[in-house]
Write an enzyme that holds these catalytic residues in place. Structure first.
Site, PDB file in Angstrom:
ATOM      1  N   ASP A  40      -7.964 109.189 -12.921  1.00  0.00           N
ATOM      2  CA  ASP A  40      -7.365 107.971 -13.468  1.00  0.00           C
ATOM      3  C   ASP A  40      -8.247 106.755 -13.202  1.00  0.00           C
ATOM      4  O   ASP A  40      -8.265 105.825 -14.000  1.00  0.00           O
ATOM      5  CB  ASP A  40      -5.974 107.767 -12.870  1.00  0.00           C
ATOM      6  CG  ASP A  40      -5.033 108.904 -13.228  1.00  0.00           C
ATOM      7  OD1 ASP A  40      -4.854 109.153 -14.425  1.00  0.00           O
ATOM      8  OD2 ASP A  40      -4.508 109.562 -12.317  1.00  0.00           O
ATOM      9  N   SER A  66      -5.542 115.075 -19.966  1.00  0.00           N
ATOM     10  CA  SER A  66      -6.098 115.167 -21.309  1.00  0.00           C
ATOM     11  C   SER A  66      -7.594 115.472 -21.308  1.00  0.00           C
ATOM     12  O   SER A  66      -8.084 116.256 -22.125  1.00  0.00           O
ATOM     13  CB  SER A  66      -5.820 113.877 -22.083  1.00  0.00           C
ATOM     14  OG  SER A  66      -6.366 112.763 -21.413  1.00  0.00           O
ATOM     15  N   THR A  73      -6.016 119.096 -14.428  1.00  0.00           N
ATOM     16  CA  THR A  73      -4.876 118.772 -15.277  1.00  0.00           C
ATOM     17  C   THR A  73      -5.086 117.397 -15.906  1.00  0.00           C
ATOM     18  O   THR A  73      -5.594 116.486 -15.257  1.00  0.00           O
ATOM     19  CB  THR A  73      -3.579 118.769 -14.448  1.00  0.00           C
ATOM     20  OG1 THR A  73      -3.321 120.096 -13.984  1.00  0.00           O
ATOM     21  CG2 THR A  73      -2.390 118.297 -15.283  1.00  0.00           C
ATOM     22  N   LYS A 104     -12.547 104.602 -17.116  1.00  0.00           N
ATOM     23  CA  LYS A 104     -12.014 104.990 -15.804  1.00  0.00           C
ATOM     24  C   LYS A 104     -12.843 104.444 -14.641  1.00  0.00           C
ATOM     25  O   LYS A 104     -12.428 104.554 -13.487  1.00  0.00           O
ATOM     26  CB  LYS A 104     -11.947 106.518 -15.708  1.00  0.00           C
ATOM     27  CG  LYS A 104     -11.108 107.168 -16.804  1.00  0.00           C
ATOM     28  CD  LYS A 104      -9.675 106.697 -16.775  1.00  0.00           C
ATOM     29  CE  LYS A 104      -8.860 107.236 -17.933  1.00  0.00           C
ATOM     30  NZ  LYS A 104      -8.720 108.687 -17.925  1.00  0.00           N
ATOM     31  N   LYS A 121      -5.977 109.844  -8.551  1.00  0.00           N
ATOM     32  CA  LYS A 121      -5.528 110.914  -9.431  1.00  0.00           C
ATOM     33  C   LYS A 121      -4.023 111.070  -9.295  1.00  0.00           C
ATOM     34  O   LYS A 121      -3.429 110.605  -8.339  1.00  0.00           O
ATOM     35  CB  LYS A 121      -6.223 112.238  -9.094  1.00  0.00           C
ATOM     36  CG  LYS A 121      -7.703 112.247  -9.481  1.00  0.00           C
ATOM     37  CD  LYS A 121      -8.387 113.557  -9.143  1.00  0.00           C
ATOM     38  CE  LYS A 121      -7.679 114.762  -9.691  1.00  0.00           C
ATOM     39  NZ  LYS A 121      -7.481 114.708 -11.179  1.00  0.00           N
ATOM     40  N   GLY A 122      -3.425 111.714 -10.273  1.00  0.00           N
ATOM     41  CA  GLY A 122      -2.002 111.984 -10.210  1.00  0.00           C
ATOM     42  C   GLY A 122      -1.195 111.380 -11.329  1.00  0.00           C
ATOM     43  O   GLY A 122       0.027 111.495 -11.341  1.00  0.00           O
ATOM     44  N   GLY A 123      -1.865 110.738 -12.298  1.00  0.00           N
ATOM     45  CA  GLY A 123      -1.135 110.203 -13.436  1.00  0.00           C
ATOM     46  C   GLY A 123      -0.392 111.292 -14.193  1.00  0.00           C
ATOM     47  O   GLY A 123       0.657 111.038 -14.782  1.00  0.00           O
ATOM     48  N   GLU A 142      -3.958 119.509  -7.343  1.00  0.00           N
ATOM     49  CA  GLU A 142      -5.342 119.119  -7.632  1.00  0.00           C
ATOM     50  C   GLU A 142      -6.135 118.905  -6.350  1.00  0.00           C
ATOM     51  O   GLU A 142      -7.302 119.324  -6.249  1.00  0.00           O
ATOM     52  CB  GLU A 142      -5.353 117.848  -8.481  1.00  0.00           C
ATOM     53  CG  GLU A 142      -4.894 118.069  -9.908  1.00  0.00           C
ATOM     54  CD  GLU A 142      -4.721 116.775 -10.689  1.00  0.00           C
ATOM     55  OE1 GLU A 142      -4.838 116.818 -11.924  1.00  0.00           O
ATOM     56  OE2 GLU A 142      -4.466 115.723 -10.070  1.00  0.00           O
TER      57      GLU A 142
END
Length: 261
Positions: free
Chosen positions: A91, A35, A33, A128, A101-103, A110
């Protein structure tokens, strides 16, 4: 109508397209998940239209919709049972391929999907990569019941851990609390630097009300790092090898800018 991609979008596209080289016919693939992951889903969709046969396990409802839109067969993790690989964004990542992760709010799904895979491949642009995790706020998913108590317990725990900052904020969606696909809340921890990600993850997950945290430690196997000029580095943690490649960047309308990493 098309437009020239920004350097960041070009880097995301390059990483996503190169990571698709890991996908083989007949695989069961976890679909991340964000962009950068959205670029990957579109690239896999192009391969599916050219005859590639895979099944995808999405990590969010957003990714599921996109995967179906581009022609990827979507199944649940329960149906797939075990995956050949997962491709997802991040992220932040450090030299040991530990991640935040988790933004985008999908950290729980995930992490479950990534750990149900033989291999996790992370796709990222050059911004990143960090020397130490923590500049990006660490998401922690908590149940709504007693969330303020959980927040207080997290705040009381932080001074005992190797971090610089102690600020904790509940994530909002406008004037309402942000809700994950599981209906939970997210606390964003503004830590500045996390000295020991492994210890931090173990301690924070012991707090009542915490479901999961956004630290991915010893989960990522390969990072595919894209650059704005189309250069790509493939870093394999198990071998220590770094391979360099190049992806042709074409002008395209970036339809994924509304999907956050």
């Amino acid at each position: 109508m098309t437009r020239t991609l920004s350097r960041i979008d070009a880097a995301k596209f390059a990483a996503a397209k190169r990571a698709c080289d890991f996908v083989e016919d007949g695989m069961k693939v976890g679909l991340g998940t964000g962009s950068t992951a959205a670029w990957m889903v579109k690239c896999i969709g192009d391969l599916v239209r050219d005859g590639l046969k895979i099944t995808g396990v999405p990590t969010s409802t957003r990714t599921a919709r996109l995967a179906r839109d581009v022609g990827i067969e979507v199944v649940t993790l329960e149906e797939a049972k075990w995956l050949d690989l997962t491709i997802d964004g991040t992220d932040e990542f450090d030299r040991d391929l530990n991640l935040i992760k988790g933004g985008g709010g999908a950290l729980l799904h995930e992490k479950v999907v990534a750990t149900a895979s033989e291999q996790m491949i992370v796709i990222a642009d050059e911004t990143k990569e960090v020397a130490a995790l923590g500049a990006f706020p660490l998401p922690v998913e908590v149940i709504p019941f007693g969330w303020s108590t959980t927040k207080t317990l997290v705040e009381e725990t932080l001074p005992s851990l190797d971090v610089l900052g102690h600020e904790v904020r509940r994530r909002m969606n406008g004037d309402q609390p942000y809700r994950t696909d599981e209906g939970n809340f997210i606390l964003d921890l503004h830590l500045g630097r996390i000295g020991d990600p492994r210890q931090f993850a173990l301690v924070i997950n012991q707090i009542p009300g915490v479901v999961e945290n956004g630290l991915f430690v010893d989960i990522c196997d390969v990072v595919v790092l894209g650059h704005g000029d189309g250069r790509v580095e493939v870093r394999d943690l198990s071998t220590g090898r770094i391979e360099e490649d190049h992806v042709d960047i074409v002008d395209s309308e970036n339809i994924f800018t509304d999907i956050a990493d």
